[in-house]
Design a protein around this motif. Sequence first.
Motif, PDB file in Angstrom:
ATOM      1  N   ALA C  28     114.589 -90.185 -29.190  1.00 29.39           N
ATOM      2  CA  ALA C  28     113.183 -89.981 -28.836  1.00 29.39           C
ATOM      3  C   ALA C  28     112.880 -88.493 -28.769  1.00 29.39           C
ATOM      4  O   ALA C  28     111.958 -88.001 -29.421  1.00 29.39           O
ATOM      5  N   LEU C 189     101.448 -76.685 -26.984  1.00 30.03           N
ATOM      6  CA  LEU C 189     101.498 -78.122 -26.782  1.00 30.03           C
ATOM      7  C   LEU C 189     102.897 -78.646 -27.050  1.00 30.03           C
ATOM      8  O   LEU C 189     103.414 -79.493 -26.316  1.00 30.03           O
ATOM      9  N   ILE C 196     108.553 -82.060 -21.297  1.00 29.54           N
ATOM     10  CA  ILE C 196     108.298 -83.334 -20.647  1.00 29.54           C
ATOM     11  C   ILE C 196     109.291 -84.392 -21.114  1.00 29.54           C
ATOM     12  O   ILE C 196     109.877 -85.111 -20.302  1.00 29.54           O
TER      13      ILE C 196
ATOM     14  N   VAL D  25     106.515 -88.713 -14.469  1.00 28.83           N
ATOM     15  CA  VAL D  25     106.636 -89.454 -15.728  1.00 28.83           C
ATOM     16  C   VAL D  25     105.274 -89.968 -16.194  1.00 28.83           C
ATOM     17  O   VAL D  25     104.925 -89.869 -17.369  1.00 28.83           O
ATOM     18  N   ALA D  28     103.413 -87.228 -17.651  1.00 25.86           N
ATOM     19  CA  ALA D  28     103.999 -86.874 -18.935  1.00 25.86           C
ATOM     20  C   ALA D  28     103.417 -87.765 -20.028  1.00 25.86           C
ATOM     21  O   ALA D  28     102.887 -87.276 -21.031  1.00 25.86           O
ATOM     22  N   CYS D  31      99.697 -87.108 -20.469  1.00 30.85           N
ATOM     23  CA  CYS D  31      99.415 -85.846 -21.158  1.00 30.85           C
ATOM     24  C   CYS D  31      99.685 -85.978 -22.648  1.00 30.85           C
ATOM     25  O   CYS D  31      98.886 -85.533 -23.477  1.00 30.85           O
ATOM     26  N   THR D  32     100.824 -86.594 -22.971  1.00 32.55           N
ATOM     27  CA  THR D  32     101.140 -86.780 -24.385  1.00 32.55           C
ATOM     28  C   THR D  32     100.017 -87.552 -25.059  1.00 32.55           C
ATOM     29  O   THR D  32      99.502 -87.144 -26.099  1.00 32.55           O
ATOM     30  N   ALA D  35      96.887 -85.461 -25.313  1.00 36.06           N
ATOM     31  CA  ALA D  35      96.977 -84.464 -26.385  1.00 36.06           C
ATOM     32  C   ALA D  35      96.733 -85.125 -27.733  1.00 36.06           C
ATOM     33  O   ALA D  35      95.994 -84.608 -28.576  1.00 36.06           O
ATOM     34  N   PHE D  39      93.692 -84.644 -30.392  1.00 38.41           N
ATOM     35  CA  PHE D  39      93.834 -84.331 -31.801  1.00 38.41           C
ATOM     36  C   PHE D  39      93.074 -85.321 -32.667  1.00 38.41           C
ATOM     37  O   PHE D  39      92.372 -84.940 -33.591  1.00 38.41           O
ATOM     38  N   ILE D 193     105.152 -91.659 -30.831  1.00 38.33           N
ATOM     39  CA  ILE D 193     105.437 -90.791 -29.687  1.00 38.33           C
ATOM     40  C   ILE D 193     105.072 -91.492 -28.385  1.00 38.33           C
ATOM     41  O   ILE D 193     105.809 -91.433 -27.399  1.00 38.33           O
ATOM     42  N   ILE D 196     107.618 -94.133 -27.572  1.00 40.01           N
ATOM     43  CA  ILE D 196     108.859 -93.518 -27.111  1.00 40.01           C
ATOM     44  C   ILE D 196     108.715 -93.034 -25.683  1.00 40.01           C
ATOM     45  O   ILE D 196     109.572 -93.275 -24.830  1.00 40.01           O
TER      46      ILE D 196
END
Lengths: 257, 257, 301, 301
Positions: C28, C189, C196, D25, D28, D31-32, D35, D39, D193, D196
């Motif tokens: 991952a 980013l 993270i 977590v 995390a 945020c991922t 983000a 995008f 992502i 994961i």
Amino acid sequence: MSLAAAARPALAADPALRPVISFHGVGKTYPNGTEALHDINLSIFQQDFVFLVGASGAGKSSLVRLLIREEVSTSGRIFVDGQELSRMARRRLPRLRRKFGIVFQDYKLLPRSTVAQNVAFALQVTKPGQRHLREKVEESLWIVGLEDKVHKFPDELSGGEQQRVAIARALVHRPPIFVADEPTGNLDPDTSWGIVQLLLQINHRGTTVVMATHNREVVDLVRRRVVAIEGGRIVRDEAQGQYLREGDATLVSGGNR
Amino acid sequence: MSLAAAARPALAADPALRPVISFHGVGKTYPNGTEALHDINLSIFQQDFVFLVGASGAGKSSLVRLLIREEVSTSGRIFVDGQELSRMARRRLPRLRRKFGIVFQDYKLLPRSTVAQNVAFALQVTKPGQRHLREKVEESLWIVGLEDKVHKFPDELSGGEQQRVAIARALVHRPPIFVADEPTGNLDPDTSWGIVQLLLQINHRGTTVVMATHNREVVDLVRRRVVAIEGGRIVRDEAQGQYLREGDATLVSGGNR
Amino acid sequence: MITLLATLRFTLVSAVQNFWRNLAVSLAATCTMGAILLFIGGILLGTHMLNQMLTAEQAKASNIKIYLEDGVSLGSIANLQSELRADPRVSAVHFENKDDAAKEASSQVENFSESLKVLGSNPLPASLNLDLHRLADLPAIDTMARRNAIVQRGNLATDYNPAIIDKLQTLITWAWRFAVGFLIVFGTLSVVIIMISIRTAVLVRRREVEIMKLVGATDWFVRGPFILEGVIGGVIAAAISGTVIAAAYKPAVDHLRSTLFFFPLSYDGSYLAVVALLLFAAGIGLGAFGSYLGVRRFLTV
Amino acid sequence: MITLLATLRFTLVSAVQNFWRNLAVSLAATCTMGAILLFIGGILLGTHMLNQMLTAEQAKASNIKIYLEDGVSLGSIANLQSELRADPRVSAVHFENKDDAAKEASSQVENFSESLKVLGSNPLPASLNLDLHRLADLPAIDTMARRNAIVQRGNLATDYNPAIIDKLQTLITWAWRFAVGFLIVFGTLSVVIIMISIRTAVLVRRREVEIMKLVGATDWFVRGPFILEGVIGGVIAAAISGTVIAAAYKPAVDHLRSTLFFFPLSYDGSYLAVVALLLFAAGIGLGAFGSYLGVRRFLTV
Ligand SMILES: Nc1ncnc2c1ncn2[C@@H]1O[C@H](COP(=O)(O)OP(=O)(O)OP(=O)(O)O)[C@@H](O)[C@H]1O
Ligand SMILES: Nc1ncnc2c1ncn2[C@@H]1O[C@H](COP(=O)(O)OP(=O)(O)OP(=O)(O)O)[C@@H](O)[C@H]1O
Ligand SMILES: [Mg+2]
Ligand SMILES: [Mg+2]
């Protein structure tokens, strides 16, 4: 004052007989407000064999945790080999902990390492560059009767087998001080007795042994110094197992706590 | 054949006296090749109180794991309440497990839930929509003497306190079958005795109790059916504690396993 | 010495073992890192292509035509021509006489040659066409040319058009700002995401770190395998993304060049090598630094 | 009924608690996801702007000049003009007479007016200037125009230049392909992502899931809180990225418009609303689906 504690202070000037471990008015309050220990005074000398006994939640494990500085005392002072623990720098902790062989109440085995790796790891950490690593690890596992589980992972073992891995790990580097927190809780009487015999042997050869236990049979039969804790205070500190005789009465009356 | 096992088969036709739990030639080999159990035959009737005894690694926990279908047997058949476990569909497992109150050897508490939440959770799962949730949880915790630890997290408890939370969780929904794997390993003799008294009480009220234990005192004093396992086989199945007397000899001779 | 070697061996073995045993989490983190490196690499190559294109466009745009007075001597024209050639800002000078100008005009304007025939004489001036290295030098060259005696007076002395040049320069500046901004935003980013993901991976091992510390391990003994593991992940990520980029670069250039033939792209192998190096450096750095930060907080036991 | 309510309450409470207790977590993953949504939103808006620009450029480019024979009657010109106006493909028709043509030519070509004076007569033809809706209709209009009697014969009948039009159309096609390709690649990557990162987060709770199952919980009882937690994360991520995009859109348009005044951008509030809706749908969907996949494999106990 108990026999054990009273016999030695006169000799304290002799450095050889200075206590290996000493607690001076030690208290511990956990961050959540639980007062686990109050005003603990305790001296343990080289080659002592000390049982820590007491009800569930009395503070035995807390005392052990302070000893290896897993936790820091909130009052009083603790000396190990003449060093004061609360003032010790963080980078000197590894050296302190290498003096101990520790059996944790919850074993604390590395879950993703095999039995052999768990034991080898402790040896590598405490005695880097040790030769005959494999032999020493296998010997240690043979002593606790796990020679056929060498390549198993902890979660492939029974409760008692895990406990014995923890014991093997604590013994493998022949530490000067052996501290065990309830090391026979998941062992049948025969195996327990084997472990205790082993501890008596290493104690005889010079190792200081501190053992928190609920095993009344063992405490009674071994007849060594017993430190009894109740509600975070030392309530007795005796050289022999009077504990058992008192306890018997409770056992028969069978009170609900 | 032991007393307990021999006394009942004649009555098996009567559905009320059909065994609650029965093992027929059950074997268990773990994926790593360890043969934990061989040809286990065992019938447990309603309101039975059965001690499982045996050395470390004998197979007691494996037997318990098969019973709640945490593991599936590799041979033979297991019946619980007339249902065959190995043929049971996955979606029916929850209903099976709700019949049990289980104390695991390693407790299996939810680490990020408080004591009260751990117990309440089990009640919610087994009896959804239960009223007076909080009262029942508190009562259950009071019984094991943890009324003042209700809002603590498991890692803020002593070993014995964690074990008692596990016991409270197994009792809270008043299960018809209570299965405990070494539930007193981290408890002092007095507390252990209190727990055993409690189990005797619920057994008296109709609950079937299966308890794997190393606690010789308890087995001896309670004088109920004892099933002894050795190397994955049942070697004795007796109504009373002859185990203790034999064991005594070993204890005194103190063999290294 | 033996101690050090033993520790190094332990570190290496642990790192590889951890990577394997934790394959899901390791992959991952590696994949995330690989994807990010791929993007960074892609952006680097993309900006490089953009740069190539803009440079070519600038070169095309940065020429100026200096109109000469009718009837000046060829000698003075040659003088001016060689003077301009000597100027470091000028890359090429090309003389266009009145006939060339007429030919060009008739190719652009309908019926111009007919008009010329009617007119009898050619009204279009001869000129010097200059190519400059940099667009920004146009105004200075313009000013300089106007001072010369043989250059036409007045507004029409050169074909320099400040408005168009400004627009083009604004466009170039903006394209660069976009590329750089994208790179900065994406870089930040990516570091955050990697930290993270590594921290989450380490969270799983929190207990292990604590146990190691309690048994007497030093901080570096615990950290070593984790950092090495991060580096292994980083190297793998860099290798994957580097391979993908290297494999895709040439076909991309060829394809773009054949389809959009007006974009002056070329395959630049040396730049690709630089990008690959950067990717490896970034992978190793990110992996090691991320692991370091990730383990740090659990070492306080 | 009570059972259901109790279970729902449990699910909600557990989800919120888990989110809080696992803040590191959870954040995390959030945020991922944020983000990535940022995008995706950015790309959606970017392609929209590109679309606006290309549409405008297409409109600019899609005009054709039909040169008329000298001396045709104004009536027949008006006829042709109204005929063309009626054509659905044509958006505007503008008549340019010979004088207008001469004026335009002299503004573009040096000394042209002088030549005209000498010439005496204006050789430039009158024309009809058409604006088309779509660039692709140019060839058809060209063919149609050539058939009319009043239109000049031969090569110069219209100013339609297939080569340039082709180039422009290639450019537009490519810009679109780039945008769509980017969106697809990035979308796939983001799902991976997110899966994961959620799986890693769930890994931490693997033990909890197993314990719940052993105590007798059903799959949905265990799954519920996790999925809700994923949804909470997704909503937060969507809210954050949506806010950022909404806040940045207008200034970006204004700025681009004022700096790059030749780009015909406009602020499109309704499209922004669509993007925001899409982001929320994507956030909820990704969060729920990711959690579902993440927990699934641990439920086999
Ligand atoms: N990490 C902790 N945070 C807060 N309170 C704690 C923590 N660990 C233990 N305690 C509390 O401190 C008291 C003493 O705990 P300790 O673990 O020392 O008991 P113990 O004597 O080892 O008991 P046992 O025999 O059950 O293991 C208990 O009341 C326990 O709840
Ligand atoms: N998950 C597993 N995978 C492989 N082998 C296992 C697993 N669990 C237990 N074993 C092995 O099966 C045997 C029986 O284990 P079990 O846990 O049933 O013993 P036990 O009677 O409960 O012992 P203890 O009193 O020490 O808890 C042991 O040899 C053990 O190593
Ligand atoms: Mg304890
Ligand atoms: Mg067991």
